[in-house]
Scaffold this motif. Sequence first.
Motif, PDB file in Angstrom:
ATOM      1  N   GLY A  38     -70.313  63.536  26.430  1.00  0.00           N
ATOM      2  CA  GLY A  38     -71.537  63.432  27.232  1.00  0.00           C
ATOM      3  C   GLY A  38     -71.401  62.442  28.363  1.00  0.00           C
ATOM      4  O   GLY A  38     -70.657  62.673  29.320  1.00  0.00           O
ATOM      5  N   LEU A  39     -72.075  61.282  28.221  1.00  0.00           N
ATOM      6  CA  LEU A  39     -72.188  60.327  29.330  1.00  0.00           C
ATOM      7  C   LEU A  39     -71.196  59.170  29.256  1.00  0.00           C
ATOM      8  O   LEU A  39     -71.262  58.268  30.077  1.00  0.00           O
ATOM      9  N   GLY A  40     -70.306  59.188  28.252  1.00  0.00           N
ATOM     10  CA  GLY A  40     -69.349  58.084  28.128  1.00  0.00           C
ATOM     11  C   GLY A  40     -69.907  56.947  27.283  1.00  0.00           C
ATOM     12  O   GLY A  40     -71.093  56.918  26.950  1.00  0.00           O
ATOM     13  N   PHE A  41     -69.036  55.994  26.954  1.00  0.00           N
ATOM     14  CA  PHE A  41     -69.389  54.932  26.014  1.00  0.00           C
ATOM     15  C   PHE A  41     -70.420  53.951  26.576  1.00  0.00           C
ATOM     16  O   PHE A  41     -71.216  53.398  25.848  1.00  0.00           O
ATOM     17  N   GLU A  42     -70.390  53.717  27.892  1.00  0.00           N
ATOM     18  CA  GLU A  42     -71.285  52.690  28.448  1.00  0.00           C
ATOM     19  C   GLU A  42     -72.687  53.202  28.701  1.00  0.00           C
ATOM     20  O   GLU A  42     -73.643  52.431  28.748  1.00  0.00           O
ATOM     21  N   LYS A  43     -72.828  54.528  28.889  1.00  0.00           N
ATOM     22  CA  LYS A  43     -74.156  55.051  29.255  1.00  0.00           C
ATOM     23  C   LYS A  43     -74.854  55.792  28.112  1.00  0.00           C
ATOM     24  O   LYS A  43     -75.981  56.246  28.271  1.00  0.00           O
ATOM     25  N   THR A  44     -74.180  55.942  26.990  1.00  0.00           N
ATOM     26  CA  THR A  44     -74.811  56.592  25.834  1.00  0.00           C
ATOM     27  C   THR A  44     -75.576  55.529  25.040  1.00  0.00           C
ATOM     28  O   THR A  44     -75.017  54.488  24.696  1.00  0.00           O
ATOM     29  N   THR A  45     -76.858  55.800  24.780  1.00  0.00           N
ATOM     30  CA  THR A  45     -77.700  54.828  24.070  1.00  0.00           C
ATOM     31  C   THR A  45     -77.676  55.130  22.572  1.00  0.00           C
ATOM     32  O   THR A  45     -77.849  56.290  22.166  1.00  0.00           O
ATOM     33  N   VAL A  46     -77.464  54.078  21.770  1.00  0.00           N
ATOM     34  CA  VAL A  46     -77.341  54.262  20.315  1.00  0.00           C
ATOM     35  C   VAL A  46     -78.376  53.406  19.582  1.00  0.00           C
ATOM     36  O   VAL A  46     -78.575  52.239  19.923  1.00  0.00           O
ATOM     37  N   THR A  47     -79.033  54.012  18.602  1.00  0.00           N
ATOM     38  CA  THR A  47     -79.908  53.266  17.685  1.00  0.00           C
ATOM     39  C   THR A  47     -79.428  53.546  16.262  1.00  0.00           C
ATOM     40  O   THR A  47     -79.218  54.713  15.902  1.00  0.00           O
ATOM     41  N   LEU A  48     -79.218  52.492  15.492  1.00  0.00           N
ATOM     42  CA  LEU A  48     -78.800  52.658  14.092  1.00  0.00           C
ATOM     43  C   LEU A  48     -79.910  52.121  13.191  1.00  0.00           C
ATOM     44  O   LEU A  48     -80.468  51.040  13.462  1.00  0.00           O
ATOM     45  N   ILE A  49     -80.221  52.873  12.136  1.00  0.00           N
ATOM     46  CA  ILE A  49     -81.374  52.547  11.285  1.00  0.00           C
ATOM     47  C   ILE A  49     -80.973  52.555   9.809  1.00  0.00           C
ATOM     48  O   ILE A  49     -80.283  53.481   9.350  1.00  0.00           O
ATOM     49  N   ALA A  50     -81.382  51.518   9.093  1.00  0.00           N
ATOM     50  CA  ALA A  50     -81.270  51.514   7.623  1.00  0.00           C
ATOM     51  C   ALA A  50     -82.612  52.033   7.103  1.00  0.00           C
ATOM     52  O   ALA A  50     -83.658  51.444   7.373  1.00  0.00           O
ATOM     53  N   ASP A  51     -82.566  53.138   6.361  1.00  0.00           N
ATOM     54  CA  ASP A  51     -83.813  53.814   5.985  1.00  0.00           C
ATOM     55  C   ASP A  51     -83.860  54.034   4.461  1.00  0.00           C
ATOM     56  O   ASP A  51     -83.153  54.903   3.927  1.00  0.00           O
ATOM     57  N   PRO A  52     -84.702  53.252   3.756  1.00  0.00           N
ATOM     58  CA  PRO A  52     -84.747  53.388   2.290  1.00  0.00           C
ATOM     59  C   PRO A  52     -85.442  54.667   1.828  1.00  0.00           C
ATOM     60  O   PRO A  52     -85.445  54.965   0.634  1.00  0.00           O
ATOM     61  N   THR A  53     -86.013  55.441   2.760  1.00  0.00           N
ATOM     62  CA  THR A  53     -86.749  56.654   2.354  1.00  0.00           C
ATOM     63  C   THR A  53     -85.848  57.891   2.351  1.00  0.00           C
ATOM     64  O   THR A  53     -86.313  58.984   2.050  1.00  0.00           O
ATOM     65  N   ILE A  54     -84.575  57.750   2.733  1.00  0.00           N
ATOM     66  CA  ILE A  54     -83.706  58.936   2.786  1.00  0.00           C
ATOM     67  C   ILE A  54     -82.511  58.780   1.848  1.00  0.00           C
ATOM     68  O   ILE A  54     -82.136  57.659   1.490  1.00  0.00           O
ATOM     69  N   ARG A  55     -81.927  59.924   1.474  1.00  0.00           N
ATOM     70  CA  ARG A  55     -80.732  59.917   0.606  1.00  0.00           C
ATOM     71  C   ARG A  55     -79.475  60.218   1.410  1.00  0.00           C
ATOM     72  O   ARG A  55     -78.398  59.713   1.142  1.00  0.00           O
ATOM     73  N   LEU A  56     -79.612  61.085   2.412  1.00  0.00           N
ATOM     74  CA  LEU A  56     -78.436  61.564   3.147  1.00  0.00           C
ATOM     75  C   LEU A  56     -78.256  60.816   4.464  1.00  0.00           C
ATOM     76  O   LEU A  56     -79.197  60.178   4.962  1.00  0.00           O
ATOM     77  N   ASN A  57     -77.062  60.916   5.055  1.00  0.00           N
ATOM     78  CA  ASN A  57     -76.820  60.360   6.388  1.00  0.00           C
ATOM     79  C   ASN A  57     -77.372  61.334   7.427  1.00  0.00           C
ATOM     80  O   ASN A  57     -77.030  62.525   7.409  1.00  0.00           O
ATOM     81  N   CYS A  58     -78.243  60.828   8.301  1.00  0.00           N
ATOM     82  CA  CYS A  58     -78.908  61.705   9.271  1.00  0.00           C
ATOM     83  C   CYS A  58     -78.494  61.328  10.696  1.00  0.00           C
ATOM     84  O   CYS A  58     -78.405  60.141  11.030  1.00  0.00           O
ATOM     85  N   HIS A  59     -78.257  62.338  11.507  1.00  0.00           N
ATOM     86  CA  HIS A  59     -77.836  62.121  12.895  1.00  0.00           C
ATOM     87  C   HIS A  59     -78.769  62.891  13.816  1.00  0.00           C
ATOM     88  O   HIS A  59     -79.047  64.072  13.563  1.00  0.00           O
ATOM     89  N   GLU A  60     -79.249  62.218  14.865  1.00  0.00           N
ATOM     90  CA  GLU A  60     -80.073  62.903  15.868  1.00  0.00           C
ATOM     91  C   GLU A  60     -79.500  62.637  17.244  1.00  0.00           C
ATOM     92  O   GLU A  60     -79.157  61.496  17.579  1.00  0.00           O
ATOM     93  N   ILE A  61     -79.390  63.707  18.022  1.00  0.00           N
ATOM     94  CA  ILE A  61     -78.916  63.566  19.408  1.00  0.00           C
ATOM     95  C   ILE A  61     -79.994  64.123  20.313  1.00  0.00           C
ATOM     96  O   ILE A  61     -80.569  65.193  20.041  1.00  0.00           O
ATOM     97  N   TYR A  62     -80.287  63.389  21.377  1.00  0.00           N
ATOM     98  CA  TYR A  62     -81.175  63.908  22.425  1.00  0.00           C
ATOM     99  C   TYR A  62     -80.428  63.797  23.749  1.00  0.00           C
ATOM    100  O   TYR A  62     -79.823  62.761  24.048  1.00  0.00           O
ATOM    101  N   ALA A  63     -80.449  64.884  24.528  1.00  0.00           N
ATOM    102  CA  ALA A  63     -79.834  64.836  25.859  1.00  0.00           C
ATOM    103  C   ALA A  63     -80.733  65.547  26.849  1.00  0.00           C
ATOM    104  O   ALA A  63     -81.337  66.583  26.533  1.00  0.00           O
TER     105      ALA A  63
END
Length: 269
Positions: free
Chosen positions: A199-224
């Motif tokens: 996509g936009l490269g390492f410097e322009k891609t925005t990342v949010t990481l969340i610790a979520d006690p309400t989920i069991r699985l690893n979840c990934h969301e991408i918006y472009a």
Amino acid sequence: MRDSRFFRVAVIGAGAIGQSFAASLFKEHIDEISFLDLRETPGFLTDERYGRLSRIHELVAWRPDVVVECAGHNAVATIVPQVLREGFDVVLSSVGALATPDVRASLSSSARVGGSRLIPIAGAVGGIDALSAAARSGLDVVTYTGRKPPIAWSGTAAAQEVNLDELTSPQVIFAGTAEEAAIKYPANANVAAAVAIHGLGFEKTTVTLIADPTIRLNCHEIYAKSKSGELRISMSNEPSPGNPKTSWLAALSLQQTVVNKVLGVQWVT
Ligand SMILES: NC(=O)c1ccc[n+]([C@@H]2O[C@H](COP(=O)([O-])OP(=O)(O)OC[C@H]3O[C@@H](n4cnc5c(N)ncnc54)[C@H](O)[C@@H]3O)[C@@H](O)[C@H]2O)c1
């Protein structure tokens, strides 16, 4: 379409992904598989169906049709450049290693010298084809949100900042660029890196990481958002049966990449 010639693959890393790769593709698509692994004699490597390579020069002398990496960032920085320089194409699982500019530079100069190709897998995330197609029209914004249960962040920088055991609601543990995320959370960098390189490269891609006690699985969301439209991808991944820290889909993505992109097998209905 694949021809009927003999096909041999060298696999760097005989862990969960490497073993699943061999178990799925040996004989059906691949005639010979040999492993290069740092560990001396893990049980799996005594399986006589597979060859054992203990040094890079043995791998080179064995002349594989392609080399598959599923060993980790250190192997990408140290072994993969040598293999590329020797002229072998490498399918890369540890895509997060590409977040380090020196590693990227070393891989691309090695591939130039060897006339070889580096083929990163999409890994634990989907929509990479649509993201890279949209990039051709011009991307305005790409965001990646990684949401995992608190236990998945134990042993990472988050454990120093948040009491993971006592979380009762989702907590943002990181917000920044893909490059910063890879430095702070190297073991979780693979998906952010796949999104960044397509996509936009390492410097322009925005990342949010969340610790979520309400989920069991690893979840990934991408918006472009691009000139050609918007893209939203949402995934929930089951862990690999062989390694709870690895998504099952990552192992499947490696198999799919080798079968479709390297062997050129086409699905015809
Ligand atoms: N792209 C993705 O979405 C994604 C997802 C999960 C994992 N991965 C990558 O795949 C890698 C493998 O995952 P796994 O679950 O099979 O891990 P694993 O820990 O089960 O296996 C890794 C194997 O590699 C070997 N190894 C480590 N360093 C080595 C080196 N320098 N040379 C040779 N062998 C070496 C280890 O001994 C081990 O047997 C991970 O390290 C990660 O970087 C990518």
